[in-house]
Design a protein around this motif. Structure first.
Motif, PDB file in Angstrom:
ATOM      1  N   ARG A  27       1.111  -1.049   0.171  1.00 14.28           N
ATOM      2  CA  ARG A  27      -0.327   0.070   0.310  1.00 14.28           C
ATOM      3  C   ARG A  27       0.470   0.960  -0.032  1.00 14.28           C
ATOM      4  NH1 ARG A  27      -3.148  -2.845   4.364  1.00 14.28           N
ATOM      5  NH2 ARG A  27      -2.126  -1.532   5.513  1.00 14.28           N
ATOM      6  N   HIS A  28       2.435   1.226   0.695  1.00 14.49           N
ATOM      7  CA  HIS A  28       2.894   2.806   0.848  1.00 14.49           C
ATOM      8  C   HIS A  28       3.764   2.375   0.181  1.00 14.49           C
ATOM      9  CE1 HIS A  28       1.240   2.332   4.462  1.00 14.49           C
ATOM     10  NE2 HIS A  28       1.719   3.707   5.011  1.00 14.49           N
ATOM     11  N   LEU A  29       3.743   2.071  -1.412  1.00 13.46           N
ATOM     12  CA  LEU A  29       4.745   2.331  -2.729  1.00 13.46           C
ATOM     13  C   LEU A  29       3.975   2.673  -3.443  1.00 13.46           C
ATOM     14  CD1 LEU A  29       5.498  -1.798  -3.862  1.00 13.46           C
ATOM     15  CD2 LEU A  29       6.921   0.096  -2.936  1.00 13.46           C
ATOM     16  N   PRO A  30       4.577   3.702  -4.475  1.00  9.25           N
ATOM     17  CA  PRO A  30       4.070   5.254  -5.220  1.00  9.25           C
ATOM     18  C   PRO A  30       3.808   4.606  -6.595  1.00  9.25           C
ATOM     19  CG  PRO A  30       6.014   4.634  -5.282  1.00  9.25           C
ATOM     20  CD  PRO A  30       5.835   3.967  -4.382  1.00  9.25           C
ATOM     21  N   GLY A  31       2.346   5.028  -7.428  1.00  2.96           N
ATOM     22  CA  GLY A  31       2.316   4.530  -9.187  1.00  2.96           C
ATOM     23  C   GLY A  31       1.241   3.454  -8.643  1.00  2.96           C
ATOM     24  N   PRO A  32       0.726   4.202 -10.045  1.00  2.00           N
ATOM     25  CA  PRO A  32      -0.697   2.816  -9.748  1.00  2.00           C
ATOM     26  C   PRO A  32      -0.675   1.057 -10.023  1.00  2.00           C
ATOM     27  CG  PRO A  32      -0.050   3.533 -12.003  1.00  2.00           C
ATOM     28  CD  PRO A  32       1.335   3.851 -10.686  1.00  2.00           C
ATOM     29  N   LEU A  33      -0.995   0.317  -9.886  1.00  2.00           N
ATOM     30  CA  LEU A  33      -0.944  -1.186  -9.976  1.00  2.00           C
ATOM     31  C   LEU A  33      -0.189  -1.548 -10.425  1.00  2.00           C
ATOM     32  CD1 LEU A  33      -2.057  -3.379  -7.617  1.00  2.00           C
ATOM     33  CD2 LEU A  33      -4.001  -3.828  -9.934  1.00  2.00           C
ATOM     34  N   TRP A  34       0.755  -1.145 -11.986  1.00  4.14           N
ATOM     35  CA  TRP A  34       1.191  -2.259 -12.045  1.00  4.14           C
ATOM     36  C   TRP A  34       2.452  -2.108 -12.102  1.00  4.14           C
ATOM     37  CZ3 TRP A  34       4.746   0.521 -15.118  1.00  4.14           C
ATOM     38  CH2 TRP A  34       4.390   1.756 -16.014  1.00  4.14           C
ATOM     39  N   VAL A  35       2.437  -0.654 -11.204  1.00  6.87           N
ATOM     40  CA  VAL A  35       4.153   0.311 -10.989  1.00  6.87           C
ATOM     41  C   VAL A  35       5.012  -0.185  -9.681  1.00  6.87           C
ATOM     42  CG1 VAL A  35       5.832   2.076 -10.269  1.00  6.87           C
ATOM     43  CG2 VAL A  35       4.200   2.506 -12.332  1.00  6.87           C
ATOM     44  N   ARG A  36       3.821  -0.694  -8.708  1.00  5.20           N
ATOM     45  CA  ARG A  36       3.538  -1.205  -7.701  1.00  5.20           C
ATOM     46  C   ARG A  36       3.997  -2.807  -7.792  1.00  5.20           C
ATOM     47  NH1 ARG A  36      -1.292   0.395  -4.236  1.00  5.20           N
ATOM     48  NH2 ARG A  36      -2.571   0.373  -6.567  1.00  5.20           N
ATOM     49  N   ILE A  37       3.376  -3.686  -8.592  1.00  7.39           N
ATOM     50  CA  ILE A  37       3.176  -4.819  -8.952  1.00  7.39           C
ATOM     51  C   ILE A  37       4.780  -4.815  -9.246  1.00  7.39           C
ATOM     52  CG2 ILE A  37       3.277  -6.926 -10.188  1.00  7.39           C
ATOM     53  CD1 ILE A  37       0.633  -5.941 -10.034  1.00  7.39           C
ATOM     54  N   LEU A  38       5.180  -4.487 -10.264  1.00  2.00           N
ATOM     55  CA  LEU A  38       6.308  -4.187 -10.730  1.00  2.00           C
ATOM     56  C   LEU A  38       7.919  -3.963  -9.699  1.00  2.00           C
ATOM     57  CD1 LEU A  38       6.422  -2.794 -14.457  1.00  2.00           C
ATOM     58  CD2 LEU A  38       7.408  -5.185 -14.055  1.00  2.00           C
ATOM     59  N   THR A  39       7.382  -3.089  -8.745  1.00  5.46           N
ATOM     60  CA  THR A  39       8.078  -2.434  -7.939  1.00  5.46           C
ATOM     61  C   THR A  39       8.126  -3.537  -6.780  1.00  5.46           C
ATOM     62  OG1 THR A  39       7.541   0.044  -8.102  1.00  5.46           O
ATOM     63  CG2 THR A  39       8.815  -0.721  -6.064  1.00  5.46           C
ATOM     64  N   SER A  40       7.272  -4.364  -6.344  1.00  2.33           N
ATOM     65  CA  SER A  40       7.678  -4.881  -5.731  1.00  2.33           C
ATOM     66  C   SER A  40       8.504  -6.647  -5.799  1.00  2.33           C
ATOM     67  CB  SER A  40       6.087  -5.868  -5.177  1.00  2.33           C
ATOM     68  OG  SER A  40       5.659  -5.948  -6.383  1.00  2.33           O
ATOM     69  N   LEU A  41       7.843  -6.826  -7.704  1.00  2.03           N
ATOM     70  CA  LEU A  41       9.378  -8.026  -7.529  1.00  2.03           C
ATOM     71  C   LEU A  41      10.920  -7.602  -7.982  1.00  2.03           C
ATOM     72  CD1 LEU A  41       6.949  -8.900 -10.883  1.00  2.03           C
ATOM     73  CD2 LEU A  41       7.627 -10.480  -8.605  1.00  2.03           C
ATOM     74  N   ALA A  42      10.260  -6.130  -8.419  1.00  2.00           N
ATOM     75  CA  ALA A  42      12.464  -5.480  -8.214  1.00  2.00           C
ATOM     76  C   ALA A  42      12.792  -5.613  -6.580  1.00  2.00           C
ATOM     77  CB  ALA A  42      12.325  -4.644  -8.285  1.00  2.00           C
ATOM     78  N   LEU A  43      12.370  -5.689  -5.984  1.00  2.00           N
ATOM     79  CA  LEU A  43      11.710  -5.173  -4.326  1.00  2.00           C
ATOM     80  C   LEU A  43      12.856  -6.860  -3.808  1.00  2.00           C
ATOM     81  CD1 LEU A  43      10.448  -3.336  -2.823  1.00  2.00           C
ATOM     82  CD2 LEU A  43      12.749  -2.682  -3.006  1.00  2.00           C
ATOM     83  N   VAL A  44      11.649  -7.952  -4.505  1.00  2.49           N
ATOM     84  CA  VAL A  44      11.811  -9.231  -3.879  1.00  2.49           C
ATOM     85  C   VAL A  44      13.436 -10.151  -4.411  1.00  2.49           C
ATOM     86  CG1 VAL A  44      11.331 -11.603  -4.254  1.00  2.49           C
ATOM     87  CG2 VAL A  44       9.411  -9.685  -3.636  1.00  2.49           C
ATOM     88  N   ALA A  45      13.809  -9.213  -5.856  1.00  8.45           N
ATOM     89  CA  ALA A  45      14.974 -10.017  -6.711  1.00  8.45           C
ATOM     90  C   ALA A  45      15.623  -9.583  -5.804  1.00  8.45           C
ATOM     91  CB  ALA A  45      14.653  -9.922  -7.901  1.00  8.45           C
TER      92      ALA A  45
END
Length: 56
Positions: A7-25
């Motif tokens: 919820r605290h990641l910025p941007g729309p849903l697709w940006v949050r998904i990409l950001t979360s995948l990058a953080l996990v990687a």
């Protein structure tokens, strides 16, 4: 906890998904590069027992 982070990641849903995948990687890469080699020196999982018994 993960929902709070998501919820605290910025941007729309697709940006949050990409950001979360990058953080996990990034977390996985850091663990494989630094954490797991450091832990392996304290474990005996890589010690071999083949040839340790002497034949009479």
């Amino acid at each position: 906890m993960y929902a709070w982070i998501f919820r605290h990641l910025p941007g729309p849903l697709w940006v949050r998904i990409l950001t979360s995948l990058a953080l996990v990687a990034a977390a996985l890469v850091l663990m494989v590069q630094f954490l797991f080699p450091w832990i392996s020196q304290f474990t005996t999982l890589t010690d071999s027992t083949i040839g340790s018994v002497q034949q009479p």
